[in-house]
Write a protein that holds these residues in place. Structure first.
Motif, PDB file in Angstrom:
ATOM      1  N   HIS A   1      11.320   5.485  24.010  1.00 13.90           N
ATOM      2  CA  HIS A   1      12.738   5.099  24.006  1.00 13.90           C
ATOM      3  C   HIS A   1      13.503   5.857  22.925  1.00 13.90           C
ATOM      4  CE1 HIS A   1      16.344   2.750  24.395  1.00 13.90           C
ATOM      5  NE2 HIS A   1      16.237   2.302  23.161  1.00 13.90           N
ATOM      6  N   LEU A   2      12.901   5.981  21.744  1.00 14.86           N
ATOM      7  CA  LEU A   2      13.564   6.713  20.666  1.00 14.86           C
ATOM      8  C   LEU A   2      13.779   8.173  21.048  1.00 14.86           C
ATOM      9  CD1 LEU A   2      11.675   5.232  17.576  1.00 14.86           C
ATOM     10  CD2 LEU A   2      14.044   4.812  18.213  1.00 14.86           C
ATOM     11  N   TRP A   3      12.784   8.785  21.675  1.00 14.15           N
ATOM     12  CA  TRP A   3      12.949  10.173  22.115  1.00 14.15           C
ATOM     13  C   TRP A   3      14.127  10.295  23.082  1.00 14.15           C
ATOM     14  CZ3 TRP A   3       7.085  10.852  23.445  1.00 14.15           C
ATOM     15  CH2 TRP A   3       6.370  11.092  22.247  1.00 14.15           C
ATOM     16  N   SER A   4      14.267   9.302  23.974  1.00 11.02           N
ATOM     17  CA  SER A   4      15.356   9.367  24.958  1.00 11.02           C
ATOM     18  C   SER A   4      16.723   9.323  24.296  1.00 11.02           C
ATOM     19  CB  SER A   4      15.230   8.205  25.958  1.00 11.02           C
ATOM     20  OG  SER A   4      15.615   6.966  25.367  1.00 11.02           O
ATOM     21  N   LEU A   5      16.773   8.799  23.072  1.00  9.44           N
ATOM     22  CA  LEU A   5      18.018   8.737  22.318  1.00  9.44           C
ATOM     23  C   LEU A   5      18.187   9.931  21.378  1.00  9.44           C
ATOM     24  CD1 LEU A   5      17.899   4.945  21.334  1.00  9.44           C
ATOM     25  CD2 LEU A   5      19.221   5.984  23.190  1.00  9.44           C
ATOM     26  N   GLY A   6      17.219  10.822  21.402  1.00  9.61           N
ATOM     27  CA  GLY A   6      17.279  11.985  20.524  1.00  9.61           C
ATOM     28  C   GLY A   6      16.792  11.717  19.118  1.00  9.61           C
ATOM     29  N   ILE A   7      16.090  10.614  18.910  1.00  7.22           N
ATOM     30  CA  ILE A   7      15.561  10.259  17.590  1.00  7.22           C
ATOM     31  C   ILE A   7      14.117  10.725  17.490  1.00  7.22           C
ATOM     32  CG2 ILE A   7      15.011   8.355  16.017  1.00  7.22           C
ATOM     33  CD1 ILE A   7      17.298   6.781  17.368  1.00  7.22           C
ATOM     34  N   VAL A   8      13.846  11.575  16.511  1.00  6.45           N
ATOM     35  CA  VAL A   8      12.498  12.139  16.382  1.00  6.45           C
ATOM     36  C   VAL A   8      11.816  11.733  15.074  1.00  6.45           C
ATOM     37  CG1 VAL A   8      13.009  14.103  17.857  1.00  6.45           C
ATOM     38  CG2 VAL A   8      13.401  14.278  15.390  1.00  6.45           C
ATOM     39  N   GLY A   9      12.511  10.992  14.207  1.00  2.00           N
ATOM     40  CA  GLY A   9      11.925  10.547  12.951  1.00  2.00           C
ATOM     41  C   GLY A   9      12.466   9.193  12.543  1.00  2.00           C
ATOM     42  N   VAL A  10      11.648   8.382  11.904  1.00  3.56           N
ATOM     43  CA  VAL A  10      12.051   7.039  11.476  1.00  3.56           C
ATOM     44  C   VAL A  10      11.467   6.745  10.099  1.00  3.56           C
ATOM     45  CG1 VAL A  10      12.213   6.125  13.829  1.00  3.56           C
ATOM     46  CG2 VAL A  10      10.047   5.944  12.585  1.00  3.56           C
ATOM     47  N   HIS A  11      12.052   5.767   9.437  1.00  2.15           N
ATOM     48  CA  HIS A  11      11.484   5.206   8.221  1.00  2.15           C
ATOM     49  C   HIS A  11      10.805   3.895   8.612  1.00  2.15           C
ATOM     50  CE1 HIS A  11      14.139   7.424   5.072  1.00  2.15           C
ATOM     51  NE2 HIS A  11      13.865   8.194   6.112  1.00  2.15           N
ATOM     52  N   ALA A  12       9.586   3.708   8.192  1.00  2.00           N
ATOM     53  CA  ALA A  12       8.818   2.517   8.560  1.00  2.00           C
ATOM     54  C   ALA A  12       8.362   1.787   7.317  1.00  2.00           C
ATOM     55  CB  ALA A  12       7.611   2.910   9.414  1.00  2.00           C
ATOM     56  N   MET A  13       8.735   0.514   7.214  1.00  2.00           N
ATOM     57  CA  MET A  13       8.302  -0.344   6.117  1.00  2.00           C
ATOM     58  C   MET A  13       7.145  -1.205   6.629  1.00  2.00           C
ATOM     59  SD  MET A  13      10.684   0.393   3.821  1.00  2.00           S
ATOM     60  CE  MET A  13      12.342   1.090   3.774  1.00  2.00           C
ATOM     61  N   GLU A  14       5.932  -0.912   6.198  1.00  2.00           N
ATOM     62  CA  GLU A  14       4.768  -1.547   6.799  1.00  2.00           C
ATOM     63  C   GLU A  14       3.836  -2.173   5.774  1.00  2.00           C
ATOM     64  OE1 GLU A  14       4.341  -2.055   9.902  1.00  2.00           O
ATOM     65  OE2 GLU A  14       5.879  -0.711  10.730  1.00  2.00           O
ATOM     66  N   GLY A  15       3.200  -3.265   6.206  1.00  2.00           N
ATOM     67  CA  GLY A  15       2.121  -3.865   5.446  1.00  2.00           C
ATOM     68  C   GLY A  15       0.794  -3.259   5.874  1.00  2.00           C
ATOM     69  N   ALA A  16      -0.287  -3.873   5.417  1.00  2.00           N
ATOM     70  CA  ALA A  16      -1.616  -3.312   5.663  1.00  2.00           C
ATOM     71  C   ALA A  16      -1.928  -3.195   7.150  1.00  2.00           C
ATOM     72  CB  ALA A  16      -2.675  -4.173   4.964  1.00  2.00           C
ATOM     73  N   ARG A  17      -1.547  -4.209   7.938  1.00  2.00           N
ATOM     74  CA  ARG A  17      -1.869  -4.171   9.363  1.00  2.00           C
ATOM     75  C   ARG A  17      -1.084  -3.071  10.077  1.00  2.00           C
ATOM     76  NH1 ARG A  17      -0.323  -7.839  14.453  1.00  2.00           N
ATOM     77  NH2 ARG A  17      -2.080  -7.296  15.778  1.00  2.00           N
ATOM     78  N   GLY A  18       0.203  -2.971   9.778  1.00  2.00           N
ATOM     79  CA  GLY A  18       1.013  -1.933  10.396  1.00  2.00           C
ATOM     80  C   GLY A  18       0.515  -0.545  10.068  1.00  2.00           C
ATOM     81  N   VAL A  19       0.101  -0.352   8.818  1.00  2.00           N
ATOM     82  CA  VAL A  19      -0.437   0.944   8.409  1.00  2.00           C
ATOM     83  C   VAL A  19      -1.709   1.251   9.180  1.00  2.00           C
ATOM     84  CG1 VAL A  19      -1.493   2.212   6.496  1.00  2.00           C
ATOM     85  CG2 VAL A  19       0.623   0.920   6.130  1.00  2.00           C
ATOM     86  N   ARG A  20      -2.560   0.238   9.335  1.00  2.00           N
ATOM     87  CA  ARG A  20      -3.826   0.449  10.053  1.00  2.00           C
ATOM     88  C   ARG A  20      -3.572   0.905  11.485  1.00  2.00           C
ATOM     89  NH1 ARG A  20      -5.572  -4.434  10.036  1.00  2.00           N
ATOM     90  NH2 ARG A  20      -5.334  -4.933  12.252  1.00  2.00           N
ATOM     91  N   ILE A  21      -2.612   0.268  12.148  1.00  2.00           N
ATOM     92  CA  ILE A  21      -2.324   0.610  13.538  1.00  2.00           C
ATOM     93  C   ILE A  21      -1.697   2.002  13.640  1.00  2.00           C
ATOM     94  CG2 ILE A  21      -0.868   0.007  15.513  1.00  2.00           C
ATOM     95  CD1 ILE A  21      -1.311  -2.954  14.711  1.00  2.00           C
TER      96      ILE A  21
END
Length: 205
Positions: free
Chosen positions: A54-74
């Motif tokens: 979905h992000l690609w369809s909007l022309g978005i190719v980079g994001v900032h992600a605020m993640e805890g341990a589980r999010g980082v693992r995934i």
């Protein structure tokens, strides 16, 4: 911690009769989130893959992600399997250093998330002046503890990314940043979500 009649009103506000308003604030959320079921990793991976498209369809190719341990693992698994195609500025916080070292080089963390206060909507932003109820919000972290966290971010080679909404919270963060900014020009010192700034800060500078 359990919710009871003794739970502080600033975390579990009540009406004039003492009845709960159904609002849950800041650290008390852990009481509820700890018993809510979480989707398994596979479902999260599928959701991330769909959102990436979905992000690609909007022309978005980079994001900032605020993640805890589980999010980082995934995200780490996605990076290792070459399924993560977004440019990622990854911000983590509260992870043991050995866990950070185990993160794939393709998913190198760049920021360190720190929380100083709550939010405006819940009335927990840390303010210099009290609101109509007499509350100045919730101070999650400040003073020496905050300075230690910012210094730890720098020691780990990460940008300190500090959640601070209220004017008191912003002042605390700037005080913590000040002695380190000139010493470490290679780092980005970020305040996240700032909504109230004390005018005296601008005059002093």
């Amino acid at each position: 911690m359990r919710v009871s009649d003794d739970t502080p009103a600033e975390l579990f506000p009540r009406d004039e009769r003492g009845a709960p308003l159904g609002i849950v604030r800041e650290t008390l959320m852990g009481v509820f989130s700890g018993v809510l079921p979480e989707p398994d990793d596979e479902r999260v991976v599928q959701a991330l893959a769909q959102e990436q498209e979905h992000l690609w369809s909007l022309g978005i190719v980079g994001v900032h992600a605020m993640e805890g341990a589980r999010g980082v693992r995934i995200l780490d698994k996605l990076a290792d399997s070459d399924e993560l195609r977004l440019k990622l500025y990854l911000v983590t916080g509260g992870m043991p250093e050995e866990d950070r070292q185990a993160i794939s080089s393709r998913l190198r963390p760049q920021g360190f998330k720190i929380f100083v206060d709550g939010s405006l909507g819940s009335g927990t932003a840390w303010m210099l002046q009290p609101d109509q109820s007499g509350s100045t919000g919730v101070a999650v972290l400040g003073g020496d503890e905050l300075r230690a966290q910012v210094a730890e971010a720098i020691r780990l080679g990460l940008d300190p990314c500090v959640h601070a909404i209220g004017d008191r919270a912003v002042r605390e963060v700037l005080d913590a940043f000040a002695p380190l900014m000139k010493e470490h020009p290679e780092r980005f010192f970020r305040i996240e979500h700032a909504q109230f700034i004390d005018p005296e800060i601008g005059r002093a500078s």
